[in-house]
Design a protein around this motif. Structure first.
Motif, mmCIF file in Angstrom:
data_model
loop_
_atom_site.group_PDB
_atom_site.id
_atom_site.type_symbol
_atom_site.label_atom_id
_atom_site.label_comp_id
_atom_site.label_asym_id
_atom_site.label_seq_id
_atom_site.Cartn_x
_atom_site.Cartn_y
_atom_site.Cartn_z
ATOM 1 N N ASN A 1 39.118 32.355 43.986
ATOM 2 C CA ASN A 1 38.023 32.303 44.957
ATOM 3 C C ASN A 1 38.486 32.745 46.345
ATOM 4 N N GLU A 2 39.645 32.283 46.772
ATOM 5 C CA GLU A 2 40.183 32.694 48.069
ATOM 6 C C GLU A 2 40.496 34.189 48.084
ATOM 7 N N PHE A 3 41.007 34.716 46.984
ATOM 8 C CA PHE A 3 41.299 36.142 46.887
ATOM 9 C C PHE A 3 40.019 36.959 47.034
ATOM 10 N N LEU A 4 38.947 36.525 46.375
ATOM 11 C CA LEU A 4 37.685 37.271 46.406
ATOM 12 C C LEU A 4 36.937 37.140 47.726
ATOM 13 N N ILE B 1 38.284 37.562 50.603
ATOM 14 C CA ILE B 1 38.839 38.568 51.503
ATOM 15 C C ILE B 1 38.038 39.854 51.322
ATOM 16 N N GLU B 2 37.526 40.389 52.408
ATOM 17 C CA GLU B 2 36.633 41.559 52.375
ATOM 18 C C GLU B 2 37.244 42.742 51.629
ATOM 19 N N ALA B 3 38.528 42.989 51.812
ATOM 20 C CA ALA B 3 39.177 44.134 51.174
ATOM 21 C C ALA B 3 39.264 43.979 49.654
ATOM 22 N N ASN B 4 39.143 42.757 49.145
ATOM 23 C CA ASN B 4 39.278 42.512 47.711
ATOM 24 C C ASN B 4 37.945 42.434 46.977
ATOM 25 N N ARG B 5 36.850 42.600 47.675
ATOM 26 C CA ARG B 5 35.532 42.423 47.067
ATOM 27 C C ARG B 5 35.186 43.498 46.034
ATOM 28 N N PHE B 6 35.919 44.617 46.039
ATOM 29 C CA PHE B 6 35.654 45.685 45.082
ATOM 30 C C PHE B 6 36.686 45.723 43.958
ATOM 31 N N ALA B 7 37.485 44.669 43.832
ATOM 32 C CA ALA B 7 38.498 44.610 42.778
ATOM 33 C C ALA B 7 37.835 44.350 41.428
ATOM 34 N N ASN B 8 38.438 44.896 40.355
ATOM 35 C CA ASN B 8 37.946 44.577 39.011
ATOM 36 C C ASN B 8 38.733 43.382 38.473
ATOM 37 N N ILE B 9 38.397 42.955 37.277
ATOM 38 C CA ILE B 9 38.987 41.721 36.741
ATOM 39 C C ILE B 9 40.498 41.851 36.517
ATOM 40 N N GLN B 10 40.966 43.053 36.141
ATOM 41 C CA GLN B 10 42.406 43.255 35.950
ATOM 42 C C GLN B 10 43.150 43.186 37.287
ATOM 43 N N ASP B 11 42.566 43.774 38.344
ATOM 44 C CA ASP B 11 43.185 43.718 39.669
ATOM 45 C C ASP B 11 43.284 42.281 40.166
ATOM 46 N N VAL B 12 42.217 41.526 39.957
ATOM 47 C CA VAL B 12 42.207 40.118 40.381
ATOM 48 C C VAL B 12 43.269 39.347 39.610
ATOM 49 N N SER B 13 43.363 39.599 38.317
ATOM 50 C CA SER B 13 44.355 38.907 37.491
ATOM 51 C C SER B 13 45.778 39.226 37.932
#
Length: 141
Positions: free
Chosen positions: A39-42, A44-56
């Motif tokens: 949740n904290e990662f998402l 961040i404005e720069a991370n809002r376009f990450a896909n599930i693999q990037d988040v993982s």
């Protein structure tokens, strides 16, 4: 009033008193910590376009766990354009349910046809003949 039940944790197998969750207290705390990290990662404005693999990869939280957060409604993926998880049948990226709309529609049509066929055979007193060649089976990966 419902009595508490003993159950095994879905993650570690430890016996625990089941109240509101399917996990023991230790695993539940770990899941909540993973949720906070994601949740904290998402946020961040720069991370809002990450896909599930990037988040993982960035959070060290499994893709399955992130997909569970989305599926449970804890992460609202509609606000995150690239975040989703694969359909269990075809692999298309979706944001809710288990199957994409196309697979769900195909699955529903097959179920309806089977039910109508079974009802017709029951009414006429015939037995169902199962096809031996070119049978399509639904499989959830």
């Amino acid at each position: 009033m419902k009595a508490n039940q003993l159950d095994n944790c879905r993650i570690c197998g430890t016996l625990f008193l089941k109240d509101y969750t399917d996990y023991c207290l230790d695993c539940y705390k770990e899941i909540e910590e993973e949720f906070k990290i994601v949740n904290e990662f998402l946020k961040i404005e720069a991370n809002r376009f990450a896909n599930i693999q990037d988040v993982s990869l960035s959070t060290n939280v499994s893709v399955k766990q992130i997909a569970d957060f989305i599926r449970d409604g804890r992460i609202y993926a509609d606000d995150l354009p690239n975040l989703g998880y694969p359909c269990k049948h075809c692999g298309k990226v979706i944001k809710r349910q288990i199957l994409c709309d196309d697979c769900f529609k195909d699955f529903s049509l097959e179920i309806d046809a089977t039910m109508k066929n079974d009802k017709f055979l029951e009414e006429t007193g015939r037995k169902r003949v199962r096809p031996k060649v070119n049978a399509q089976y639904w499989k959830i990966r």
